[in-house]
Design an enzyme around this catalytic site. Sequence first.
Site, short mmCIF file in Angstrom:
data_model
loop_
_atom_site.label_atom_id
_atom_site.label_comp_id
_atom_site.label_asym_id
_atom_site.label_seq_id
_atom_site.Cartn_x
_atom_site.Cartn_y
_atom_site.Cartn_z
N LYS A 149 0.82 -1.22 0.00
CA LYS A 149 0.00 0.00 0.00
C LYS A 149 0.85 1.27 0.00
O LYS A 149 0.62 2.18 -0.79
CB LYS A 149 -0.94 -0.04 1.20
N THR A 197 4.01 1.58 -0.85
CA THR A 197 4.76 1.61 -2.11
C THR A 197 3.88 2.15 -3.23
O THR A 197 4.31 2.98 -4.04
CB THR A 197 5.26 0.20 -2.46
N ARG A 228 2.21 8.27 7.09
CA ARG A 228 2.49 8.10 8.52
C ARG A 228 3.98 7.86 8.74
O ARG A 228 4.69 7.39 7.86
CB ARG A 228 1.72 6.89 9.07
N LYS A 246 7.10 -6.70 10.84
CA LYS A 246 6.40 -6.03 9.75
C LYS A 246 7.32 -5.21 8.86
O LYS A 246 7.11 -5.04 7.68
CB LYS A 246 5.29 -5.14 10.32
N ALA A 284 -3.51 1.26 12.90
CA ALA A 284 -4.87 1.21 12.37
C ALA A 284 -5.72 0.13 13.02
O ALA A 284 -6.94 0.19 12.96
CB ALA A 284 -4.84 0.99 10.86
N PHE A 294 -3.55 -0.79 7.08
CA PHE A 294 -4.17 -2.10 6.93
C PHE A 294 -5.27 -2.08 5.86
O PHE A 294 -5.22 -1.29 4.93
CB PHE A 294 -4.67 -2.62 8.28
N PHE A 319 3.23 -8.76 -9.69
CA PHE A 319 4.41 -9.58 -9.54
C PHE A 319 4.71 -10.26 -10.88
O PHE A 319 3.80 -10.47 -11.70
CB PHE A 319 4.19 -10.64 -8.46
N TRP A 367 7.07 -0.65 -7.80
CA TRP A 367 8.17 -1.22 -7.02
C TRP A 367 9.40 -1.41 -7.91
O TRP A 367 10.52 -1.09 -7.52
CB TRP A 367 7.76 -2.55 -6.41
#
Length: 554
Positions: A69, A71, A92, A103, A271, A299, A380, A408
């Site tokens: 998210k 990225t 954030r 994480k 979140a 999230f 991907f 990415w």
Amino acid sequence: MLTDLEIAQNNTMLPILQIAESLGIDEDNLECYGRYKAKVNAKATAASRPNGKLILVTAITPTPAGEGKTTTTIGLADAMKRLGKRVVVALREPSLGPVFGVKGGAAGGGYAQVVPMEDINLHFTGDFHAIGAANNLLAAMLDNHIHQGNALGIDVRSITWRRCVDMNDRQLRNVVDGLGGRTNGVPREDGFDITVASEIMAVLCLAEDIADLKQRLGRIIVAYTYDGQPVTAADLKANGAMTALLKDAIQPNLVQTLEHTPAFVHGGPFANIAHGCNSVIATRLALRLGDYAVTEAGFGADLGAEKFLDIKCRMAGLHPAAVVVVATIRALKMHGGVKKDALKEENLTALEAGMPNLLRHVENITTVYHLPCVVAINRFPDDTPAELECVRNACARFGVAVECSEVWAKGGEGGIALAQEVIRLCQSENQFSFSYPLDISIADKLKCITQRIYHGKTVVLSPQARREAKRLTQLGYADLPVCIAKTQYSFSDNPRLLGAPEGFTITVRNLRLSAGAGFIVALTGDIMTMPGLPKIPAAENIDVDEYGVIHGLF
């Protein structure tokens, strides 16, 4: 293949003064922290400029396969900049707990990152340390008041305020302090929360300015008296000193992306515990300085987006122009029952079984909140054309476009198609609405979210939660919005219920008033406000060489 850290370290950043100049911010309104990051005087910048369009990036229900998210948020902004748009990112700040845990950080990834990545993921400008200091000052003044005679008549058994530290440390969840005799305080049960779960974090992120910050801090309830009356930080005369500790932290932090798009990185409530959005001040500043402001919520959309829309937008008067829902083929197949080690194989059956999770989030955005939406597939290399077509066909039923995002690997270039669709969505007006009104009971608000957003059957309050709801109503807090603390891994409060479950019951075990922030937290499931480190924490791989260069940070 280069790691995220190596990509960031190989990037040539522009001086932060140059990034500020591109936004029309003069040097007098900056407080530089080195050459590449700065605090911005939010009041002294672009006050008369019309607001830009607000774009929210959210996601499907998280899985171990990952969604990307942050990225996508950064790459989308870079793509919009490539299209000649004046765009600002609002994100954030990362917490040290996840950075050193499992994480990871929150600075994006690959060629869609905010930099300086190491600084942002570690101490940055000290905002979280200031929040922790203010939190613990209040705790110290509370216990000192009791030790010095307890003039307010505080019932020690009713203390609700906990200490905090910005680290995952399960050992501190529940402690007994004040031991060692009369000179060392009054013995009592206590505990620590992680800093991002502190109400002060939520207060700082929802405050409009320093005056509002001070008032909100004063409203924080820390305990109750023997006759059941709330005791606030203002009663303890603590809010002035707390504000002094936070006077710099409340100013947004300006950094840049790898492609030199301006980015405000400020605040970071979790979140699944709090409201999961960056600060109102930073978001408003991004809107004033850019024609487009791209922000994210933590999230899945049932957590971060719901709280962004029902709490932050309601309090701050924000009106989103468009929403991006991020998904991956891998994650959707995982929601369809595929194990993590088999996600690279084409599996249309599993993908179709997992699609209801994405479609429910899309349906919530478009039919509950009445906002235009686009699905971004974080692509991907092993995603097949047939799988992508399956997602497109499913979303077409809701009139929602699907665009592949390859930011990415390619940076802004990989998000051009997504950016074009977002810009198109922003051109038309929408009928944004909330998922519940404020003038209904606490239980009914929880029921609205359970049924309209989670698609559960009902919500059940434990006896303790019912008693607390009654007390909060009697004290005049029933008109506040609610902030449900639940697992991020399911629409329900059971992390094992993947996909799009229905007919379940949400059980609220307790309610916690955040009077300063201005919402009521509903605790469900096994949600804890102090995480623990995993068996092999990421901290084991982080090191620094003799030249001061950090290694192993993702």
